[in-house]
Design a protein around this motif. Structure first.
Motif, PDB file in Angstrom:
ATOM      1  N   VAL A 342     -55.027 -11.333   5.815  1.00 18.40           N
ATOM      2  CA  VAL A 342     -54.688 -11.214   4.392  1.00 18.40           C
ATOM      3  C   VAL A 342     -55.356  -9.981   3.807  1.00 18.40           C
ATOM      4  O   VAL A 342     -56.214  -9.354   4.433  1.00 18.40           O
ATOM      5  N   ALA A 343     -54.984  -9.649   2.576  1.00 20.43           N
ATOM      6  CA  ALA A 343     -55.462  -8.410   1.955  1.00 20.43           C
ATOM      7  C   ALA A 343     -56.966  -8.410   1.725  1.00 20.43           C
ATOM      8  O   ALA A 343     -57.570  -7.342   1.594  1.00 20.43           O
ATOM      9  N   HIS A 344     -57.600  -9.571   1.713  1.00 20.42           N
ATOM     10  CA  HIS A 344     -59.051  -9.621   1.513  1.00 20.42           C
ATOM     11  C   HIS A 344     -59.811  -8.896   2.622  1.00 20.42           C
ATOM     12  O   HIS A 344     -60.982  -8.546   2.443  1.00 20.42           O
ATOM     13  N   ILE A 345     -59.143  -8.648   3.733  1.00 24.06           N
ATOM     14  CA  ILE A 345     -59.797  -7.896   4.814  1.00 24.06           C
ATOM     15  C   ILE A 345     -60.238  -6.521   4.318  1.00 24.06           C
ATOM     16  O   ILE A 345     -61.128  -5.896   4.914  1.00 24.06           O
ATOM     17  N   ALA A 346     -59.656  -6.051   3.226  1.00 18.30           N
ATOM     18  CA  ALA A 346     -60.084  -4.766   2.641  1.00 18.30           C
ATOM     19  C   ALA A 346     -61.459  -4.871   1.998  1.00 18.30           C
ATOM     20  O   ALA A 346     -62.156  -3.863   1.835  1.00 18.30           O
ATOM     21  N   MET A 347     -61.884  -6.083   1.635  1.00 18.53           N
ATOM     22  CA  MET A 347     -63.159  -6.278   0.950  1.00 18.53           C
ATOM     23  C   MET A 347     -64.321  -6.385   1.930  1.00 18.53           C
ATOM     24  O   MET A 347     -65.392  -5.830   1.729  1.00 18.53           O
ATOM     25  N   GLY A 349     -65.138  -7.791   6.407  1.00 18.64           N
ATOM     26  CA  GLY A 349     -64.535  -8.238   7.659  1.00 18.64           C
ATOM     27  C   GLY A 349     -65.035  -9.582   8.130  1.00 18.64           C
ATOM     28  O   GLY A 349     -64.798  -9.976   9.279  1.00 18.64           O
ATOM     29  N   HIS A 350     -65.724 -10.326   7.251  1.00 18.73           N
ATOM     30  CA  HIS A 350     -66.363 -11.565   7.668  1.00 18.73           C
ATOM     31  C   HIS A 350     -65.374 -12.610   8.197  1.00 18.73           C
ATOM     32  O   HIS A 350     -65.742 -13.459   8.997  1.00 18.73           O
ATOM     33  N   TYR A 351     -64.155 -12.534   7.720  1.00 17.08           N
ATOM     34  CA  TYR A 351     -63.140 -13.520   8.119  1.00 17.08           C
ATOM     35  C   TYR A 351     -62.416 -13.099   9.399  1.00 17.08           C
ATOM     36  O   TYR A 351     -61.581 -13.829   9.906  1.00 17.08           O
ATOM     37  N   TYR A 352     -62.777 -11.906   9.905  1.00 15.90           N
ATOM     38  CA  TYR A 352     -62.084 -11.358  11.075  1.00 15.90           C
ATOM     39  C   TYR A 352     -63.102 -10.743  12.036  1.00 15.90           C
ATOM     40  O   TYR A 352     -63.118  -9.538  12.258  1.00 15.90           O
ATOM     41  N   ILE A 353     -63.967 -11.593  12.581  1.00 11.56           N
ATOM     42  CA  ILE A 353     -65.006 -11.147  13.505  1.00 11.56           C
ATOM     43  C   ILE A 353     -64.398 -10.991  14.893  1.00 11.56           C
ATOM     44  O   ILE A 353     -63.660 -11.855  15.375  1.00 11.56           O
ATOM     45  N   HIS A 354     -64.694  -9.858  15.533  1.00 16.92           N
ATOM     46  CA  HIS A 354     -64.176  -9.602  16.880  1.00 16.92           C
ATOM     47  C   HIS A 354     -64.712 -10.661  17.846  1.00 16.92           C
ATOM     48  O   HIS A 354     -65.894 -11.019  17.790  1.00 16.92           O
ATOM     49  N   PRO A 355     -63.876 -11.173  18.748  1.00 17.08           N
ATOM     50  CA  PRO A 355     -64.319 -12.257  19.637  1.00 17.08           C
ATOM     51  C   PRO A 355     -65.322 -11.849  20.704  1.00 17.08           C
ATOM     52  O   PRO A 355     -65.942 -12.720  21.337  1.00 17.08           O
ATOM     53  N   PHE A 388     -56.676  -1.190   5.347  1.00 15.15           N
ATOM     54  CA  PHE A 388     -56.833  -2.632   5.532  1.00 15.15           C
ATOM     55  C   PHE A 388     -55.999  -3.414   4.516  1.00 15.15           C
ATOM     56  O   PHE A 388     -55.349  -4.409   4.849  1.00 15.15           O
ATOM     57  N   LYS A 389     -56.026  -2.978   3.273  1.00 17.74           N
ATOM     58  CA  LYS A 389     -55.272  -3.670   2.225  1.00 17.74           C
ATOM     59  C   LYS A 389     -53.773  -3.632   2.512  1.00 17.74           C
ATOM     60  O   LYS A 389     -53.066  -4.646   2.377  1.00 17.74           O
ATOM     61  N   GLN A 390     -53.269  -2.468   2.900  1.00 17.15           N
ATOM     62  CA  GLN A 390     -51.850  -2.339   3.211  1.00 17.15           C
ATOM     63  C   GLN A 390     -51.446  -3.258   4.361  1.00 17.15           C
ATOM     64  O   GLN A 390     -50.404  -3.913   4.328  1.00 17.15           O
ATOM     65  N   ILE A 391     -52.289  -3.304   5.382  1.00 20.43           N
ATOM     66  CA  ILE A 391     -51.997  -4.136   6.556  1.00 20.43           C
ATOM     67  C   ILE A 391     -52.000  -5.613   6.170  1.00 20.43           C
ATOM     68  O   ILE A 391     -51.104  -6.374   6.552  1.00 20.43           O
ATOM     69  N   GLY A 392     -53.016  -6.034   5.398  1.00 19.15           N
ATOM     70  CA  GLY A 392     -53.114  -7.439   5.023  1.00 19.15           C
ATOM     71  C   GLY A 392     -51.969  -7.919   4.160  1.00 19.15           C
ATOM     72  O   GLY A 392     -51.606  -9.103   4.198  1.00 19.15           O
ATOM     73  N   ASN A 393     -51.369  -7.027   3.381  1.00 20.80           N
ATOM     74  CA  ASN A 393     -50.256  -7.399   2.500  1.00 20.80           C
ATOM     75  C   ASN A 393     -48.891  -7.344   3.183  1.00 20.80           C
ATOM     76  O   ASN A 393     -47.894  -7.756   2.594  1.00 20.80           O
TER      77      ASN A 393
END
Length: 415
Positions: A342-347, A349-355, A388-393
Motif C-alpha cells: 500500500v501507499a504507506h510504504i512511502a512513509m 518500511g516497517h510493514y515490508y521487512i525483507h525476509p 514508493f508511493k506510486q508503486i503502493g497506489n
C-alpha cells in the motif's frame, strides 16, 4: 481487428494502463493530479513509442544514465503524446480544460473505453475512520468519472477501487455509483464474490480489489469470467533471488547488474524482460532501534509467528499505544506471496521487512515494484519516497493485462 482507444482517469503511475497497452489498447489520454506520477507515465509513454519505432536503445541509455534528463528523453517522441498526459486534478473547475485538451487530439466518437478509479484512501476503512465521509471530496469523485462517460460515450468502462467501497456507509456509496452510471446509459456489475485478487492473476501478492465493469445497455453483456492462475512460485526464490543483496540504506537509483540468472517466473511474467541491468534497487536507511526490531520480526516469522509489537523488549517500544496496530512490523513472506503493498510504504518500511535476516532491511523500490508485477524497465520518476508511493497506489500490470484481454474480446465481439 480495429485498435481500441481509451482514456485513463486518476491514472497514478500507469499500472492499470500498462496492462491495457499490453492487451493492444491505445491510450488517448492519461489524467492524474500527481506530478511525479505524470512524469512516470510520460517516461513510460516514451518507452512504448521508442520500442514500437525500433529506437528503444534511446530509452535504455536513459535508464543507464547516472544523471537522467527526462525532458531530453521526452523530446524523442511526438509532442502530442507528452501533452496527452494531463497533470490536473479532476474537479468541476478543471473539467472544461481537460475536455478541451483531449478534444484537440481525437475524434470524440472514437473512445472505446474509460478506465481508472478515484483515490482509494477515501473508501478505505482507515480513511473513513479519520474523516467524515460526506465531507471528504474524494468520495464524490465518481461523479466526475460519470461526466467522462456522458461526454465520450465509450462502449465500456473499468472502475477500480478498494474493498472498503463495498461497505462504505453500508453500501450507500456503491449504490450511488451504480445509480449514476445507469442514469448515464450503462449497465454495471462487480464480481460474484465482490472483488478480484491479484494472486489469482499470477501476481505474487495478496491484493483484493473491487473491479467494477460497465457497458452500454444495448450491448447486453455480463461480467467476464477470469481463469484463476495457479502458481507455485515464491518471493525469495522466484522474485528476489537475482537482485543484489543489500544492507539498510544501500543501493542506487541507477543501473546495476543482476547477480543471478533469471527465473521461470520472471520470464513468464516479463518482469525481467531481456535487459542485463536493473534500476531503482535502493533501500531506505533505518535507525538502530528499528533494525533490531527487524531482526526479531524475521526470527519470529521463521518460527511461524507474526511479531506482536507489545511483546518487544520495553527499551525498543517507542509508541505509547501498544494495544492498536500491534502488527506494525511485518515481514514479507519469502516462502510464499506478499501481503498487500500500500501507499504507506512511502512513509516507512516497517510493514515490508525483507525476509532475509542477513540483509536486515525493508524492501527496495525495485522489490516493491516486482511484488506489484511491474517490469524491471519501468522507471518511476521522482524521489525514492515518490516512487514508493506510486508503486503502493498502483494496479498490478499483470492483473490489469488479463482484465484488459477480456474487455478487448468483449468489445470486439459486440461491435
Amino acid at each position: 481487428m480495429k485498435q481500441l482507444n481509451y482514456i485513463d482517469l486518476f491514472a497514478g503511475a500507469g499500472g492499470l494502463s500498462e496492462g491495457f497497452i499490453r492487451a493492444g489498447f491505445n491510450p488517448i489520454a492519461h489524467v492524474e493530479m500527481n506530478k511525479d506520477a505524470c512524469d512516470t507515465i510520460k517516461t513510460r509513454t516514451s518507452y512504448h513509442w521508442l520500442k514500437e519505432n525500433k529506437k528503444d536503445t534511446i530509452y535504455y541509455n536513459y535508464l543507464k544514465s547516472d544523471s537522467k534528463n527526462k525532458e531530453k528523453l521526452w523530446e524523442n517522441i511526438p509532442e502530442n503524446l507528452i501533452n496527452s498526459v494531463i497533470n490536473k486534478e479532476i474537479s468541476d473547475e478543471t473539467l472544461p480544460e481537460i475536455f478541451e485538451i483531449i478534444d484537440k487530439e481525437i475524434d470524440t466518437n472514437k473512445i472505446d473505453l474509460i478506465i481508472g478509479g478515484p483515490p482509494c484512501q477515501a473508501y478505505s476503512v482507515a480513511g473513513r475512520a479519520r474523516k467524515d465521509m460526506d465531507k471528504d471530496p474524494r468520495n464524490h469523485l465518481y461523479k466526475h468519472y460519470v461526466k467522462f462517460l456522458e461526454k465520450y460515450k465509450p462502449k465500456m468502462f473499468v472502475f477500480e477501487n478498494v474493498p472498503g467501497i463495498l461497505s462504505a456507509k453500508n453500501g450507500e456509496y456503491l449504490n450511488k455509483i451504480f445509480k449514476a452510471v445507469r442514469n448515464a446509459g450503462y449497465e454495471v456489475a462487480i464480481p460474484e464474490k465482490n472483488y478480484l485478487n491479484s494472486k489469482d492473476f499470477g501476481v505474487l501478492q495478496d491484493r483484493k480489489r473491487v473491479i467494477i465493469i460497465g457497458w452500454k445497455k444495448e450491448l447486453y453483456l455480463k461480467y467476464p469470467e477470469f481463469e484463476i492462475t495457479q502458481n507455485n512460485f515464491n518471493i525469495k526464490n522466484d522474485l528476489f533471488s537475482d537482485l543484489k543483496p543489500l544492507k539498510n540504506g544501500q543501493g542506487t537509483l541507477d543501473a546495476i547488474e543482476y547477480v543471478k540468472p533469471t527465473t521461470n517466473y520472471l520470464k513468464q511474467t516479463n518482469i525481467r524482460n531481456g535487459l542485463d541491468f536493473v534500476t531503482q534497487h535502493i533501500v531506505r536507511p533505518n535507525n538502530d532501534n528499528d533494525l533490531e526490531i527487524y531482526k526479531i520480526a524475521v526470527e519470529e516469522w521463521n518460527k511461524g509467528k507474526r511479531l506482536n509489537y507489545a511483546t518487544l523488549p520495553p527499551r525498543l517500544i517507542k509508541h505509547n499505544n501498544i494495544h492498536a496496530f500491534t502488527n506494525r512490523f511485518q515481514v514479507v513472506n519469502g516462502n510464499g506471496i506478499s501481503h498487500t503493498v500500500v501507499a504507506h510504504i512511502a512513509m516507512d518500511g516497517h510493514y515490508y521487512i525483507h525476509p532475509d535476516k542477513k540483509q536486515n532491511r525493508s524492501i527496495s523500490v525495485r522489490e516493491a515494484a516486482r511484488i506489484q508485477s511491474f517490469p524491471d524497465d519501468y522507471f518511476f520518476e521522482g524521489s525514492r519516497t515518490a516512487a514508493f508511493k506510486q508503486i503502493g497506489n498502483a494496479v498490478p500490470p499483470l492483473m490489469a493485462q488479463k482484465i484488459a484481454e477480456k474487455i478487448r474480446d468483449m468489445i470486439w465481439k459486440n461491435t
